[in-house]
Write an enzyme that holds these catalytic residues in place. Structure first.
Site, PDB file in Angstrom:
ATOM      1  N   ARG A   1       0.777  -1.178   0.004  1.00 41.32           N
ATOM      2  CA  ARG A   1      -0.418   0.028   0.047  1.00 41.32           C
ATOM      3  C   ARG A   1       0.930   0.967   0.305  1.00 41.32           C
ATOM      4  NH1 ARG A   1      -5.432  -0.514   3.118  1.00 41.32           N
ATOM      5  NH2 ARG A   1      -6.622  -0.127   0.886  1.00 41.32           N
TER       6      ARG A   1
ATOM      7  N   GLN B   1      -0.909   2.753  -6.014  1.00 41.18           N
ATOM      8  CA  GLN B   1      -2.182   2.500  -6.060  1.00 41.18           C
ATOM      9  C   GLN B   1      -2.837   1.969  -7.378  1.00 41.18           C
ATOM     10  OE1 GLN B   1      -2.723   6.678  -5.215  1.00 41.18           O
ATOM     11  NE2 GLN B   1      -2.112   6.674  -3.018  1.00 41.18           N
TER      12      GLN B   1
ATOM     13  N   ASP C   1      -3.972  -1.968  -6.648  1.00 43.47           N
ATOM     14  CA  ASP C   1      -4.857  -1.633  -5.902  1.00 43.47           C
ATOM     15  C   ASP C   1      -6.490  -2.044  -5.806  1.00 43.47           C
ATOM     16  OD1 ASP C   1      -5.668  -2.055  -3.069  1.00 43.47           O
ATOM     17  OD2 ASP C   1      -5.314   0.096  -2.658  1.00 43.47           O
TER      18      ASP C   1
ATOM     19  N   SER D   1      -8.727  -2.238  -2.930  1.00 48.04           N
ATOM     20  CA  SER D   1      -8.983  -0.541  -2.757  1.00 48.04           C
ATOM     21  C   SER D   1     -10.445  -0.712  -3.686  1.00 48.04           C
ATOM     22  CB  SER D   1      -8.293   0.212  -2.650  1.00 48.04           C
ATOM     23  OG  SER D   1      -7.280   0.137  -1.894  1.00 48.04           O
TER      24      SER D   1
ATOM     25  N   TYR E   1      -4.550   0.810   8.179  1.00 46.75           N
ATOM     26  CA  TYR E   1      -5.619  -1.112   8.939  1.00 46.75           C
ATOM     27  C   TYR E   1      -5.416  -0.635  10.408  1.00 46.75           C
ATOM     28  CZ  TYR E   1      -5.861  -4.026   5.071  1.00 46.75           C
ATOM     29  OH  TYR E   1      -6.063  -4.494   3.696  1.00 46.75           O
TER      30      TYR E   1
END
Length: 365
Positions: free
Chosen positions: A121, A126, A129, A132, A226
């Site tokens: 991450r 990105q 990902d 997500s 997280y």
């Protein structure tokens, strides 16, 4: 690099790893794409559109002949794993933290497997990902499932017969899925509150027009985004505080999950018992046991007039756009691993090393 796209065989899986739009771009980038006939049909992508995008359509028995890579959504079955040639690059949701047997099988076959769940991450990754992108779909669909089951209108309506009060919705967890659920519920006209143990996300919740529910329980955020694990005392405090507040809401959507672990239990049976008949809980953590004590993974149950939706794999219910997003994630990873269509695995690279779950022995030295 020749890449194969198989038809998904996991029960209920309707997504496809590459859509025609992405196939065309990969072809332009130097890849040769081979697609199993019917691979995209369940997601709304017909064989003709793959042919038009430049893919080679083949039957299942010829799919893997001479391919260097295989991209898929769900992890392969034992039979599918055994069909992969040594050295094949495999990309998909491989469940490396929970399916040790499957990963071991791939390692024994000499497959170079990249798990989409393991993409670091970091900013540079990105576009890859997939967690997500698929969580975005889940958060959206969760609200629609709730709206379909709750016997109330989401927005406030002022009519000749009087005013109808809006639904009150609570979203637990303000990660990608939670924030999308908040945004969707707001667009439908609900009065929304959001709760998360990470104080840093309060601004994001409020920026979407929701109230931040402060229960006095705090946790820090890990490098992966997280929340750190709560102490047993904090867990008890959180459960008690939620049990007091949950009866105020018509809809509750839970999204709290920890990779590789059972979902934390946030809503005890006693809290469900206090909710009004007709209320709905949509548990996005159902696949790992659920955030609600009464959730039954894969089922919708009713307890005391409260519907508890434990439907799993929500992105598959929105297969067209979920596939489109996932396909872009996969394409970004493919182009990272094989610039200009030529496989060049750089084990010093953070993305390559971090996402690989069955690294070849010679690369581990």
């Amino acid at each position: 690099m020749r890449v194969a796209v198989p038809r998904e065989t996991a029960p209920g899986e309707r997504r496809v790893a590459l859509v025609p739009e992405t196939v065309s771009k990969l072809r332009d980038a130097g890849f040769e794409i081979r697609v199993e006939r019917g691979a995209g049909a369940a997601a709304g992508f017909l064989d003709e559109s793959y042919t038009a995008a430049g893919a080679d359509l083949v039957d299942a028995d010829a799919l893997l002949d001479g391919v260097a890579g295989v991209v898929r959504v769900a992890k392969p079955s034992q039979k599918e794993s055994e069909a992969l040639a040594p050295g094949t690059v495999l990309i998909g949701f491989l469940q490396p933290l929970t399916d040790a047997e499957g990963i071991s099988r791939l390692r024994e076959r000499g497959v170079v497997a990249f798990a989409m769940e393991s993409i670091p991450r970091i900013t540079r990754a990105q576009a890859m990902d997939a967690l997500s992108s698929q969580a975005t779909v889940s958060g959206y669909k969760a609200v629609l499932l709730a709206a379909d089951r709750v016997p109330k209108l989401f927005p406030m309506l002022m009519t000749a017969a009087g005013t109808i009060a809006p639904v009150r919705a609570l979203v637990i967890g303000a990660g990608v899925a939670g924030l999308q659920a908040i945004a969707t519920a707001r667009r439908l006209g609900a009065v929304v509150s959001g709760f998360d143990v990470r104080p840093a996300v309060q601004e994001q919740v409020e920026s979407l027009g929701a109230a931040f529910l402060d229960l006095g329980v705090r946790a820090e955020e890990t490098a992966g985004g997280y929340a750190t694990e709560l102490t047993p005392a904090q867990q008890e405090q959180q459960q008690a505080a939620l049990a007091e507040r949950i009866p105020d809401f018509d809809v509750v959507i839970t999204t709290a999950a920890v990779p590789g672990r059972r979902a934390p239990k946030l809503i005890p049976a006693s809290a469900v018992k206090r909710m009004r008949p007709g209320s709905v809980i949509v548990d996005l953590a159902a696949e790992t046991g659920g955030n609600c004590e009464l959730t039954v993974p894969g089922e919708v149950v009713e307890r005391g007039g409260v519907s508890i939706v434990g439907t799993t794999n929500l992105p598959s219910l929105m297969a067209y756009h979920a596939s489109q997003l996932y396909s872009r994630n996969v394409a970004a990873l493919l182009q990272h691993l094989a610039p200009n269509g030529e496989l060049a695995l750089d084990w010093e690279d953070e993305i390559t090393a971090g996402a690989c779950v069955t690294r070849p022995k010679e690369a581990s030295a």
